[in-house]
Design an enzyme around this catalytic site. Structure first.
Site, PDB file in Angstrom:
ATOM      1  N   LYS A 174      11.997   7.540 -32.731  1.00 19.88           N
ATOM      2  CA  LYS A 174      12.171   8.924 -32.173  1.00 19.88           C
ATOM      3  C   LYS A 174      10.736   9.757 -31.816  1.00 19.88           C
ATOM      4  O   LYS A 174       9.744   9.468 -32.703  1.00 19.88           O
ATOM      5  CB  LYS A 174      12.891   9.825 -32.879  1.00 19.88           C
ATOM      6  CG  LYS A 174      14.390   9.689 -32.769  1.00 19.88           C
ATOM      7  CD  LYS A 174      14.965   9.723 -31.372  1.00 19.88           C
ATOM      8  CE  LYS A 174      16.127  10.699 -31.337  1.00 19.88           C
ATOM      9  NZ  LYS A 174      16.018  11.929 -31.577  1.00 19.88           N
ATOM     10  N   GLU A 210      11.390  22.708 -29.345  1.00 19.70           N
ATOM     11  CA  GLU A 210      12.634  23.208 -29.926  1.00 19.70           C
ATOM     12  C   GLU A 210      12.474  24.396 -30.900  1.00 19.70           C
ATOM     13  O   GLU A 210      13.257  25.379 -30.939  1.00 19.70           O
ATOM     14  CB  GLU A 210      13.235  22.059 -30.791  1.00 19.70           C
ATOM     15  CG  GLU A 210      13.838  21.089 -29.802  1.00 19.70           C
ATOM     16  CD  GLU A 210      14.343  19.806 -30.467  1.00 19.70           C
ATOM     17  OE1 GLU A 210      15.386  19.874 -30.499  1.00 19.70           O
ATOM     18  OE2 GLU A 210      13.588  19.213 -31.129  1.00 19.70           O
ATOM     19  N   LYS A 230       9.495  47.101 -41.688  1.00 16.80           N
ATOM     20  CA  LYS A 230       8.266  46.137 -41.689  1.00 16.80           C
ATOM     21  C   LYS A 230       8.488  44.622 -41.521  1.00 16.80           C
ATOM     22  O   LYS A 230       7.868  43.844 -40.981  1.00 16.80           O
ATOM     23  CB  LYS A 230       7.516  46.743 -43.090  1.00 16.80           C
ATOM     24  CG  LYS A 230       6.638  47.858 -42.991  1.00 16.80           C
ATOM     25  CD  LYS A 230       6.018  48.193 -44.160  1.00 16.80           C
ATOM     26  CE  LYS A 230       6.071  49.865 -44.163  1.00 16.80           C
ATOM     27  NZ  LYS A 230       7.450  50.313 -43.941  1.00 16.80           N
ATOM     28  N   HIS A 275      20.200  25.784 -10.911  1.00 22.75           N
ATOM     29  CA  HIS A 275      21.620  25.518 -11.412  1.00 22.75           C
ATOM     30  C   HIS A 275      21.107  23.912 -12.397  1.00 22.75           C
ATOM     31  O   HIS A 275      22.169  23.547 -12.446  1.00 22.75           O
ATOM     32  CB  HIS A 275      22.490  25.387 -10.814  1.00 22.75           C
ATOM     33  CG  HIS A 275      22.884  26.757  -9.831  1.00 22.75           C
ATOM     34  ND1 HIS A 275      23.698  27.669 -10.168  1.00 22.75           N
ATOM     35  CD2 HIS A 275      22.300  27.459  -8.625  1.00 22.75           C
ATOM     36  CE1 HIS A 275      23.872  28.639  -9.234  1.00 22.75           C
ATOM     37  NE2 HIS A 275      23.123  28.335  -8.466  1.00 22.75           N
ATOM     38  N   GLN A 301      11.834  52.105 -44.492  1.00 24.82           N
ATOM     39  CA  GLN A 301      10.926  51.279 -45.178  1.00 24.82           C
ATOM     40  C   GLN A 301      11.333  49.844 -44.401  1.00 24.82           C
ATOM     41  O   GLN A 301      10.344  48.784 -44.810  1.00 24.82           O
ATOM     42  CB  GLN A 301      11.120  51.269 -46.495  1.00 24.82           C
ATOM     43  CG  GLN A 301      10.514  50.101 -47.329  1.00 24.82           C
ATOM     44  CD  GLN A 301      10.599  50.390 -48.728  1.00 24.82           C
ATOM     45  OE1 GLN A 301      10.628  51.224 -49.313  1.00 24.82           O
ATOM     46  NE2 GLN A 301      11.336  49.290 -49.439  1.00 24.82           N
ATOM     47  N   SER A 360      11.539  10.789 -36.825  1.00 22.29           N
ATOM     48  CA  SER A 360      12.811  10.841 -37.440  1.00 22.29           C
ATOM     49  C   SER A 360      12.676  10.154 -38.854  1.00 22.29           C
ATOM     50  O   SER A 360      11.735   9.117 -38.802  1.00 22.29           O
ATOM     51  CB  SER A 360      13.952  10.390 -36.746  1.00 22.29           C
ATOM     52  OG  SER A 360      14.764   9.926 -37.369  1.00 22.29           O
TER      53      SER A 360
END
Lengths: 454, 454, 454, 454
Positions: free
Chosen positions: C288, C295, C330, C157, C327, C282
């Site tokens: 960052k 992700e 694909k 959890h 078709q 970023s």
């Protein structure tokens, strides 16, 4: 008592396994109330057309009103042996009204009934859903006011990004749910209830007779529209799919809220004090307090998406007009509606009791990374540095701080000036601060939108 | 030339396989035009805020206008080495505008750009889609008029049910597509374009500067709205999902139309003469004329549903605010939009050239089963028989006709009267007739709705 | 040069929009190599049947081998004007082999070719996928050995649950991927390649001729099976759906791994040092370092699930035998295969470079909650307490510790004895310890399974 | 009586709405039998470890066997107030066994129980499903023998293509279902049942104790495997998804069969005499005999695909190990299993009673188009015409026949020779013939595969 409403041309008894397979009473009993409405309107039209005598009309209306009253009191018991709720109510009318019941289904098709019933169901559920959504929005708005001016950590990519107000954070969900609200309202505006389509070819009864007979309920009157295409009417389930699409987006929003709160309530983030009433423990591990409500909301995304996909799949490539495949739109519809309503109900109570752990948040707000953008923006706005260069300067400052394991605010002015001549401690102290960060943004702050309750 | 727009704090080179994996230029180049709009507005705001000098502004606007002109002429070539279209345009501006380009991305985040670009894309596609949908509706309306008063076989459960007008049949699809039309219009009404969200926390630039700078295009002006929640703005993709939901319903309608026409053009039904221009043959079987267009439309339901579920799945449980997962909303969006537009374009031409095989239809209209309901309705309306009984009488008549292999209209009056005393040849001749069948219905006939073109 | 392979019975030119809509060359060019194989086998069979002269055979084989060689060298250029890869290769053979090319398609249908081509594609991709999966498994096994005997925090959890070995943690993913491995192997075992189905009714060429002609490649020989149902052969796409189902489960596993690593690399958890080469920055926020690879893997779940549902939807309710809808299997097939292969490739490199932040983990291991279960188990195993009571005792101890903000290990013996007479500091010190926790479990520790490479 | 199995550390009462929302007893009561098995094995292990006295063991085993006996007799009533079936059975044991029940859950987690229970459910359902599938295959094989050597119309693109044997047609479905059969068998081979994972970290009980205690049922013994990763064990639902994937493919096959039979039973095709026992009528239209069973099968594709998608969505991106989201895998699993089992049961009876309408089929076999390919093949095989030319010649012949509305077999030899010098009436009479068409194909005819019943 007949368990089905057809059969004159059939010689063989229906196969028992097949009869069970094709029955819908186990779920379509939820449409009982609306099915009675259809019958009441239909009886009115038959009486207006003088197909029913006054006595017959009275007998039928009496029987139907009695059934309606049982339904409203929660005392209605459907007969699980019946094929569907339409047959069940037909039978119950027969018990009460006798021979007149043989005329109830005159010039009527279940194809017409079932669309009517389902639209009424959807309208009723719309009303309940939008109320529950409003409640949740109110709790979100209140929470945003309870924690007005409180700073919070804004994330992108689940990494600390910039400081925001907590109200900006929680009102982002307010915005999402407001759009859901608007989508629901627009959906209701487009929902028209018709009656009199027959099986597909229309009815010998004049629409006037129906129009006169619709005084059953305000919802019906408001949404009643002239039938412009019987074939479309009996064979379309757009209203089911559109409602399920809106519920799917609501569900997606709730799943995101839940994910955030699950994460923010971990021992590691620890920003939120989750209300214990909505958590559960472990049968083995005595210390556990798990955010089961939030997990079940997140997990229910499967059910709500699955329901939408189920109905879309079923409707793919169906020829006009009604096909029995369409019976299978009900279980997914009911499942999604009930799930989303439960979630909205409980989420409103959950948000009401949710508390921030202010100390932990304040501690996180000390993270210098959160102010990197503000330093760059300061260089751009106050010192005329080109943004590309400012971004680079701060990037190097961050790298220096990480490699040397030194706080940026502890770097000497001398060293700072090697990153940019105008950088110094004083400036950094001013800039690396939640209040400065938030106030430096000129974009309108999140506002609490007004709900026009429908 | 930089292939990406970040990196000051990074020491290691990006992994090559990963760089390729995360690139979006191969599809997001379709947003080039809108990305230039974002830059033009942003430059306007930066100039208003005096972050750009007049010379810098001129240089940037000049470069951007030049790129825009190339895009509009179809001469724009994106650089497949670039990470995304934003980097590509940034680089191209640098080539043209020199040092001023270092200031282009000032106080701006790609998070903000990409939402703006995608909303512009969706709006543009909305406009094209609704035009194509209108064209198709016009062809449907025309076809319904070409064959006015022509009778057609109405089906339920793919079994012959009752006689309808061909116009009632085809206008049922008209009704469905009209609702799609309305859904599109409502969708557009709710779509607001914002700018200035930064990465998630808003921008130090005043909204006034942006408001002044939005004179780029009518579409932008019409849809521009004040940013009320930067966090919601950068992290929501409701507008993509909502558009995909509407396209999924349109696709479902087209799949049903196609299924009908495939079946109606089989050698066995043979009601339709399909325009050869939209059929193909077989590489092995020389006689084949296959309704490939219709089959491809039906089959494309997989693509269009799949795209909706793709984006819904991607958005499930994403924490606030922007996450890189969101990049993956573009391919499914583009795929659905392009598919549905192609289908609408070709379907309009297809319907225009579609012809009914009147002799075959007239032949099918002789099927006595088609009038069973009218006989029952006649007994109810004219002879006062309870419907339940009438249904049973006709059911037995049908069974007799099948078992004895005799046409109902050839049964003697004497025998007929054993089914019901009032049944006779004269009545049956009157009732078992397309004209009687259709005219006996009082439900409003399908009307051609008026399109308010948007 | 013909752009399509049919048309004798057609008078009208194909509509241009429709021709573009129905073309598949833009994606089915990926089948070029396998299409040449089909032709080589087919030519062999035609020659064996003496439908081709030796000269014709040589001309065709020569032309086909030339094309094959171009494909293998990466120099093959498909003609985007052609309808599909089959027509394109037919044309190219004609250019090289002249009149003999008119006989290439003798007694052959594209229905047969396309299934052959796709099965070959799937087999080839199976081989690459299982190799990449093995690589990833090797890296997981190595990482589990690098950190042998290192303790880690086990979650349920998303809340701290119990102490585990890091190897137990990472080998849980090993187990999942091993099952994927087994599923792939079983899938391959069931895949049979056929040839000679004609359009649906079989071929006048004896299967013997085909059997003799399959010496093209080992993969074909290994998987070649006698055709037992031409109608099934040309109209089934189970092998596509089954492969996509397996890929969907792999993708689900990768999405879970990614989610874990995203969370463990947040500033708050901070257990992992993500390799910078797979992160991005970023454009606005200089500090960052985002786990974009993870992700994108998580987000790609939309694409991979969507592809599976796309093909399932397309195949729903298709009548026998071949329909043009097919078709459309694909693009989703290719999309899923390419995505999963990229993910496996990069994930192996990612795991190889991943490092644990041992200090942070050691710090988290001090959390007393992690040992609550061990205290209860101790009471049960050593002191004969009923589990229900033990669970309750420790639950109250935890509550006390939280309310009084005191560490359990700092509670006095006296107070401890009020919870249970046998509880004391000494015992708790022994029990509340990673080593004790892990060694007290008798369940077999995770082992590194052996890979039998296929 | 306790309604839940945790709570020592909790001060507040659980919220009532949330308690209802999170309950699973309304569906997981279907796992009752398997949950008792888990307890029986667990009690055996606890006794072996001497945690239970002989008396306690006897009391618990006695209580559990009593409950098991009730379940098997269909007399078990679950308590709808309980949280889940695990709590319910725990309570019922307490009623019967008194204090010993407090030890039942010793060293055990519901995480471990629920996976065990679900795997047992899946195994049991696997056994039933494969039996039902075998029955259906038997009926298909019998039907193919009943109509041995009967010609049938083969379709591609829902257009008449070539003549086939009816057995070739129906055995195509036999092939599909045989692959499903093989997939099920392989699935079972891979399914391992474990016990003793605890919540995630394993159990202090030795695996030996469990091994000794598994003599409960043959199924368990056969599938019992040593636990190699407790974390994987409690957190994976691959077996659910894999089973649902296989059911989805079966469902897809059934939807195709149904579509074919719906079409073949229309008034227009009219090849099939559907058994009345599986059809229904209309409440309005007395003549209707609708193939509702087939429509419901086709429509159920939505449910079965939706269930698969539901579980896949729920499992996306879940962190290790157990999360409450996983509870939501049961309803979709049960829904798909029950639906597919019902379909297989009824479809076998349906196929058994299905009859061909031979006259109508013979009539359709006169369609000259069906033999176009055979003419071309004749020209190639016997007259040495290049296929490309033969295709063209026959295409023109077809066009001539359609334009002039003349049967090909009525064209004069003179005119025929203008299409190709070797064409004449005699040849056409020989070739345009079902027997010739079918016998000219050398591909192995469909065979009835042998079932190795599992």
């Amino acid at each position: 008592m007949d368990k089905k409403m057809w059969g004159g041309r059939f010689k063989k008894e229906i196969d028992k396994d097949f009869f069970e397979f094709q029955k819908s009473i186990n779920y379509d009993h939820k449409l009982a109330e609306y099915d009675v409405y259809h019958s009441l309107i239909h009886v009115g039209a038959l009486a207006a057309a003088e197909i029913l005598s006054k006595d017959e009309e009275d007998a039928l209306v009496g029987a139907l009103r009695e059934i309606l009253s049982q339904i409203k009191k929660g005392k209605f018991k459907f007969d699980p042996e019946c094929e569907d709720i339409h047959s069940d109510i037909q039978n119950k009318v027969k018990e009460k009204a006798g021979k007149a019941a043989l005329k109830l289904h005159t010039l009527r098709s279940r194809n017409d009934q079932v669309v009517f019933d389902e639209k009424m169901y959807v309208l009723t559920q719309y009303i309940e859903t939008i109320k529950l959504l409003s409640n949740l929005l109110e709790e979100i708005f209140k929470k945003s006011q309870d924690y007005e001016k409180r700073y919070f950590i804004g994330y992108t990519h689940t990494q600390r990004a910039q400081v925001v107000y907590f109200s900006d954070y929680i009102l982002a969900y307010g915005q999402m749910l407001m759009r859901d609200y608007d989508r629901l309202v627009k959906f209701e505006e487009g929902l028209k209830i018709h009656i009199g389509a027959g099986a597909l070819a229309g009815s010998p009864l004049s629409p006037d007779y129906y129009r006169r007979a619709i005084s059953i309920s305000g919802v019906i009157r408001k949404h009643f529209g002239e039938l412009s295409s019987p074939m479309d009417h009996v064979s379309s389930r757009d209203f089911v799919i559109e409602f399920l699409s809106i519920l799917a987006i609501i569900q997606m929003h709730l799943s995101r809220m839940s994910e955030d709160m699950i994460m923010y309530s971990t021992r590691e983030f620890d920003y939120l004090d989750l209300p214990e009433e909505f958590c559960t423990g472990s049968s083995l591990m005595p210390h556990k307090k798990n955010a089961d409500f939030l997990e079940l909301v997140r997990g229910s995304t499967g059910k709500v998406y699955g329901s939408l996909f189920s109905v879309l799949t079923t409707m793919k490539g169906l020829p006009l007009a009604y096909n029995r495949d369409m019976q299978l739109d009900k279980e997914p519809l009911f499942a999604s509606v009930e799930t989303v309503k439960d979630e909205l109900t409980i989420m409103a109570k959950f948000i009401k009791k949710l508390k921030l752990k202010k100390d932990n948040i304040d501690n996180a707000l000390k993270d210098e990374h959160l102010y990197a953008t503000e330093i760059a923006e300061f260089l751009v706005m106050k010192k005329g540095v080109a943004f590309k260069d400012a971004h680079d300067i701060v990037g190097k400052l961050i790298r220096h701080s990480e490699e040397k394991k030194v706080k940026i605010q502890n770097i000497s002015d001398k060293l700072l000036s090697t990153f940019h001549k105008d950088l110094n401690k004083k400036i950094l102290t001013k800039v690396m601060n939640p209040k400065y960060a938030v106030l430096s943004k000129k974009t309108a702050k999140s506002k609490i939108p007004k709900l026009k309750l429908h």
